[in-house]
Scaffold this active site. Structure first.
Site, PDB file in Angstrom:
ATOM      1  N   GLU A  36     -95.871 -13.346 -30.691  1.00 45.36           N
ATOM      2  CA  GLU A  36     -95.440 -11.980 -30.994  1.00 45.36           C
ATOM      3  C   GLU A  36     -94.064 -12.198 -31.736  1.00 45.36           C
ATOM      4  OE1 GLU A  36     -96.893  -9.188 -31.019  1.00 45.36           O
ATOM      5  OE2 GLU A  36     -98.674  -9.773 -29.638  1.00 45.36           O
ATOM      6  N   TYR A 119     -91.342  -3.400 -27.956  1.00 44.93           N
ATOM      7  CA  TYR A 119     -92.437  -3.689 -28.340  1.00 44.93           C
ATOM      8  C   TYR A 119     -92.887  -4.789 -27.660  1.00 44.93           C
ATOM      9  CZ  TYR A 119     -95.985  -6.236 -31.011  1.00 44.93           C
ATOM     10  OH  TYR A 119     -97.037  -6.849 -31.372  1.00 44.93           O
ATOM     11  N   ASP A 137     -96.035  -1.251 -32.627  1.00 49.78           N
ATOM     12  CA  ASP A 137     -95.452  -1.874 -33.544  1.00 49.78           C
ATOM     13  C   ASP A 137     -95.556  -1.007 -34.826  1.00 49.78           C
ATOM     14  OD1 ASP A 137     -98.007  -2.263 -34.674  1.00 49.78           O
ATOM     15  OD2 ASP A 137     -97.734  -4.476 -34.887  1.00 49.78           O
TER      16      ASP A 137
END
Ligand code: SF4
Length: 367
Positions: A36, A119, A137
Site C-alpha cells: 500500500e 487511507y 484513495d
C-alpha cells in the site's frame, strides 16, 4: 444507491477480474502495508518489481527495523518520495519496541504508526484484519465522484466526507477488505481517467452516466503552476574515481547520494555555475570539459533541466574535498556507484552514461 445490489455487482466483477498481484497471493499485515505504501503515487506495474525485491531483501518487520538506512533507501531508489521508506523503517522500530514485533490490530493503533495515514490504516485494517473500515484513495474518490455525480472538487472536505459516508453505509461486514480492493480495482481498470463505462459492472448505479456528466467528473481543483529550474551537475573523475556526496538530513532527499552541482544563477552559463558550485560545496577547482547531456525530470511542482558535465580537477587544485553542503562524501570507483541510492535525476545521469559509447570504457556498470 442500493448498497446490497451495488456490492453484489462489484464483488462479482472483482472475483473474476482482480489482477493477480504478488501481495494478493499471500496476505499478511506486513505485505499489505508495504504494498500500500509503495503503490501511493506509483503505477502498479512499477510497484510489482519493487515489492518482490523488497520482500526478498526484507522478508519481515524485524529485518526492516535492523537494516541500515542505506539499504532501505537503495531498495526504494526510483520510487521517489523517500520519506515513505524512512517512515516504514521508523514504524518497523515502533512495532518491534511497542508491540513486540506483532503488527498492531486496531485502526487507531495502525494509524499511529509513523507515515501511516487514514487511507493506509483503512487498507491494512480491512484487508489484513477484515475490519469494516473504509480505505479511500484517489481511485475511490474518482469512482464515487461519478457514481454520486458530485459537483464540487473531490479535494474539498465536504466531497470527501460525503464519499466516506456513502462507502461506510455500503461496506459489507463479511468482506470489507475485498470490497475496498474492488473499489480501487474498479478505479484502476474501468473507472479510470478515461472511463470504460460500457464495461462497468456498476453502471446501473452511476448518476453521472445517467446525467451525461461523466466527462465533467471528478471536479478537480485548479493545478498549481509548475516552477522551472535550471541546474548544473558535474561528474568529477580523478585518478579513476568519481566524487559523490550524501545529502544532509534536513535537505530534500536526505540520505541520498549525488554528484555535486546546483542551481544556475541569472547571467551564468551552466559551466560557470558548476565551477562556482564545486568551489562552494566541496572546495575543489574543476574544469567542466565535456558536456554529457541534458536530463529533464520533475518532482512535486518543479520541472528541472539538469545540464550534466564530465569534469576534471585543474592542475593546481587540491584533491581532497571539503564537504560543506553534505553529511559526507567520497571518491568511489565507477563500478561501485550502483551500490549507492541516488535521486532520480542523478540515477538517470548514470544510466545515460552507461548507454553512451563515449563513457563505456570509463564506467563498467552493473545493473
Ligand atoms: S459507469 Fe462509467 S463513470 Fe460510472 S462508475 Fe462506471 S466507469 Fe465510472
Amino acid at each position: 444507491m442500493n448498497g446490497n445490489i451495488f456490492t453484489k455487482d462489484l464483488l462479482a466483477w472483482y472475483d473474476h477480474h482482480a489482477r493477480a498481484l504478488p501481495w494478493r497471493l499471500e496476505r499478511s499485515p506486513y505485505r499489505t502495508w508495504i504494498s500500500e505504501v509503495m503503490a501511493q503515487q506509483t503505477q502498479i506495474d512499477r510497484v510489482i518489481g519493487y515489492f518482490e525485491h523488497w520482500m526478498d531483501q526484507f522478508p519481515n518487520i524485524e529485518s526492516v527495523a535492523k537494516a541500515h538506512e542505506e539499504q532501505i533507501l537503495k531498495a526504494w531508489e526510483g520510487l521517489g518520495y523517500y520519506s515513505r521508506a524512512r517512515n516504514i523503517q521508523k514504524a518497523a522500530a515502533v512495532i518491534i519496541q511497542e508491540y513486540g514485533g506483532d503488527f498492531p490490530q486496531t485502526p487507531e493503533d495502525i494509524r499511529s504508526l509513523p507515515g501511516v495515514g487514514e487511507y493506509t490504516a483503512g487498507a491494512i485494517a480491512s484487508i489484513a484484519f477484515r475490519l469494516p473500515v473504509p480505505a479511500i484513495d484517489a481511485n475511490v474518490l474518482r469512482v464515487f465522484s461519478r457514481l454520486l455525480d458530485i459537483e464540487i472538487s473531490v479535494s474539498d472536505k465536504a466531497a470527501k466526507d460525503e464519499i466516506a459516508k456513502q462507502v461506510c453505509q455500503i461496506l459489507p461486514e463479511a468482506r470489507p477488505g475485498t470490497f475496498n480492493q474492488a473499489l480501487m480495482e474498479l478505479g484502476a481498470l474501468v473507472c479510470s481517467k478515461r472511463p470504460l463505462c460500457e464495461n462497468c459492472p456498476v453502471s446501473d448505479h452511476c448518476v453521472a452516466l445517467k446525467n451525461k456528466t461523466v466527462d465533467k467528473r471528478p471536479v478537480l481543483s485548479p493545478k498549481k503552476k509548475s516552477i522551472q529550474i535550471e541546474m548544473a551537475t558535474g561528474v568529477l573523475l580523478s585518478a579513476g574515481k568519481v566524487l559523490i556526496q550524501k545529502r544532509k538530513p534536513d535537505d530534500i532527499w536526505p540520505g541520498l547520494w549525488e554528484f555535486p552541482g546546483g542551481g544556475i544563477e541569472s547571467g551564468e552559463s551552466p559551466e560557470e555555475a558548476l565551477v562556482r558550485e564545486y568551489m562552494e560545496e566541496v572546495e575543489l577547482d574543476i574544469i567542466p570539459h565535456e558536456k554529457i547531456g541534458v536530463i529533464k525530470y520533475s518532482y512535486t511542482r518543479y520541472r528541472v533541466t539538469m545540464h550534466c558535465y564530465l569534469c576534471k580537477l585543474t592542475d593546481t587544485a587540491p584533491v581532497t574535498p571539503v564537504f560543506n553542503e553534505a553529511s559526507e562524501g567520497a571518491f568511489v570507483l565507477p563500478d561501485e556507484l550502483d551500490g549507492f541510492a541516488f535521486p532520480s535525476g542523478h540515477r538517470r545521469l548514470l544510466e545515460s552514461m552507461r548507454e553512451d559509447v563515449r563513457y563505456s570504457s570509463l564506467f563498467s556498470f552493473s545493473v
